[in-house]
Motif scaffolding. Structure first.
Motif, short mmCIF file in Angstrom:
data_model
loop_
_atom_site.label_atom_id
_atom_site.label_comp_id
_atom_site.label_asym_id
_atom_site.label_seq_id
_atom_site.Cartn_x
_atom_site.Cartn_y
_atom_site.Cartn_z
N PHE A 184 12.92 -4.66 28.84
CA PHE A 184 13.74 -5.84 27.85
C PHE A 184 12.60 -5.37 26.17
CE2 PHE A 184 14.32 -9.36 25.35
CZ PHE A 184 15.29 -9.47 25.75
N ALA B 80 12.67 -1.86 24.54
CA ALA B 80 14.40 -1.39 24.13
C ALA B 80 15.00 -1.93 23.07
CB ALA B 80 15.07 -1.60 25.27
N ALA B 81 14.17 -3.15 22.79
CA ALA B 81 14.48 -4.21 22.30
C ALA B 81 13.66 -3.76 20.64
CB ALA B 81 14.90 -6.28 22.37
N TRP B 82 11.76 -4.33 21.05
CA TRP B 82 11.80 -4.16 19.69
C TRP B 82 10.42 -2.70 19.61
CZ3 TRP B 82 12.16 -8.75 22.75
CH2 TRP B 82 12.95 -9.88 22.13
#
Lengths: 328, 224
Positions: free
Chosen positions: A131, A134-136
């Motif tokens: 997560f 993928a997010a930052w």
């Protein structure tokens, strides 16, 4: 009245006396050497990362269970384990708020939404890492640093522009390679290379794993099959297998993530299939994939396959006979 | 819908009890794909509403003349006509929105909300009720898209209400480096939509418990 106190459960009926909190405390103890190595090589900033991740996971478990009116389970230490592992699989210089938010995601979505401890399909710490990355992605991937005095330039002549490249990134970029890569063995084994907070020191991880083995919490089946598969496949493709074993998150993943009771198959046959699958995927991602490292995704992918593996590797019932002319 | 119900309840049915996106889980594909910005959500919602109202009206008017065996091809021809109108108008007047929505504008033809309403409502009810049903369902779809976009747009980009066609760059809530890119990806779309549907179901349960009337209307399965 009597009905509610009678517990009917299938065999086995022998209880080991090992409770979840005791088990989880042992796991925390086994992670201490690797965390200490992370703090030693990457500085006190690593402590901030560990603290932020634990605050995120334990805080999420407490808050979300209070909101939903469920019994608060932070006392079983499992959220602490998830927090420590989450910090260990992310780079040491990730901003603290990413760790807190990933901790919330890990506990809230990956663990509690699936029913809490024992019901999660995916390894929470690895799902949290996936997560965060993928997010930052920019912030997360720029968090890798080299320990003081062990810069990438020492490894690669005239290659000091990229300070955040891990050994596996250097391999992927073709900056290092060939067989054998003996000069890298010592730094990779002791851990003064760039990498995630808790993955660089093979020595510290093996000390922790030895403790878990001594306490009989894990067996060698999954870790050795996993690492062996990676070694075989990487050497088949002309890579140095020992470099692949020592670098990246393979030892951390094989001993501490792939052996997770909840997200790995139940019996030996299934565990072997699971570990081989993890090894094949890790080696293929490292050699052919777009990412330098594949431990996280390979374990997550195999986690998703666990129900299928469990069904396939179901032990035969006692006295069951295979019908003639029928294979299965 | 055997007995004629009041138009107001037909309208509110589409927004609340049988909200196509949040309760019936219809039209998931465009929902996930376009709910990246509130302006996209409004554009897509209004386009679908126009098609819904138009197709419901025509299907309703033709319902006595439509042979039962070929009713689906008839519905599709009617729907495709209105989709073509929307596609060309949007391309002419809102080119940037048209580009962002891309293939999902022509794909309104096979949007199961619209076909479902033609089959389940318009082919069995009069023109006025069908128009109201189209408006209600369209409003429900638009409402759901706006709600989901209002979650995904700021979390994923740090901006809200960006509308390139109107020359408005949106309001920046926080720096782009804090924005979680995963929310703009399909994964984040599914997780956000799942959490949103969970929250709506929770509110619906609470509302039902408080009102203590009406039989339970459980959500039915969906398509793509």
């Amino acid at each position: 009245m009597a009905e509610s106190t009678l517990i009917v459960s299938p065999a086995p009926h022998i209880r080991s006396g090992v409770t979840t909190p005791a088990l989880m405390r042992d796991v925390v103890i086994s992670l201490i050497p690797a965390c200490a190595a992370g703090v030693y090589f990457f500085g006190a900033r690593a402590l901030v990362s560990l603290a932020a991740a634990i605050v995120g996971t334990v805080g999420a478990e407490y808050i979300l269970e209070r909101i939903t009116g469920r019994p608060v389970t932070i006392g079983d230490w499992s959220a602490v384990v998830t927090g420590v592992l989450l910090a260990m699989v992310l780079p040491p210089h990730v901003p603290w708020w990413i760790l807190v938010l990933s901790g919330f995601f890990t506990i809230g979505v990956v663990k509690l939404l699936f029913g809490g401890l024992g019901f999660n399909v995916f390894n929470p710490a690895l799902a949290g890492r996936a997560f965060a990355v993928a997010a930052w992605s920019a912030l997360a991937n720029s968090g890798y640093i080299w320990p003081a005095g062990a810069e990438a330039a020492h490894w690669v002549q005239g290659f000091d522009a990229v300070s955040t490249a891990t050994p596996l990134t250097l391999l992927k970029m073709g900056e290092i390679g060939g067989i054998p890569m003996t000069r890298f063995y010592a730094p990779l084994f002791f851990g003064n290379v760039a990498g995630s907070l808790g993955e660089t020191s093979a020595l510290a991880l093996l000390v922790g794993a030895a403790y878990l083995l001594w306490r009989e919490h894990i067996s060698l089946r999954i870790p050795l099959t996993y690492i062996g598969t990676v070694a075989v496949i990487t050497s088949l493709y002309g890579h140095d297998p020992l470099f692949h074993i020592l670098s990246g998150g393979l030892i951390l993943g094989a001993f501490f993530m792939a052996t997770d009771y909840v997200t790995s198959p139940m019996n030996p046959k299934g565990q072997t299939i699971f570990a081989i699958g993890c090894g094949v995927l890790t080696a293929l991602i490292r050699i052919f994939g777009g990412y330098p490292e594949g431990v996280c995704y390979s374990i997550l992918i195999m986690n998703a396959a666990v129900p299928l593996i469990d069904r396939f590797a179901r032990p035969k019932r006692f006295g069951e006979v295979k019908a003639r002319g029928q294979n299965a | 819908m055997s007995s004629p119900s009041p138009l107001s309840s037909i309208f509110s049915n589409g927004i609340g009890k049988e909200n196509p996106t949040l309760r019936l889980l219809l039209g998931m594909c465009p929902t996930i794909a376009v709910s990246l910005a509130v302006s996209n959500g409004i554009g897509m919602g209004l386009a679908a509403t126009f098609v819904l109202v138009g197709s419901n009206l025509c299907v309703s008017l033709l319902r006595k003349a439509t042979p039962n065996e070929i009713r689906i091809p008839v519905f599709i021809v009617v729907i495709a006509t209105f989709v073509t109108v929307v596609d060309l108008v949007m391309n002419a007047y809102l080119p940037q929105l048209h580009q962002v929505l891309g293939v999902f504008v022509p794909l309104i033809v096979v949007n199961c909300i619209i076909l479902a309403r033609a089959e389940a409502f318009a082919s069995k009810n009069g023109p006025l009720a069908s128009i109201v049903d189209g408006l209600g369902m369209g409003a429900g779809f638009t409402f759901a898209l706006v709600l989901l976009s209002a979650i995904r747009e700021p979390l994923g980009t740090g901006i809200i209400l960006a509308a390139p066609d109107l020359g408005f760059e949106g309001i920046r809530l926080f720096s782009k480096e804090y924005a979680a890119a995963i929310v703009t990806q399909p994964v984040g779309g599914f997780i956000s939509l799942g959490l949103l549907i969970g929250a709506v179901n929770l509110l619906a349960e609470r509302g039902k418990g408080r009102a203590g009337r009406r039989g339970s209307q459980s959500p039915q399965g969906g398509c793509h």
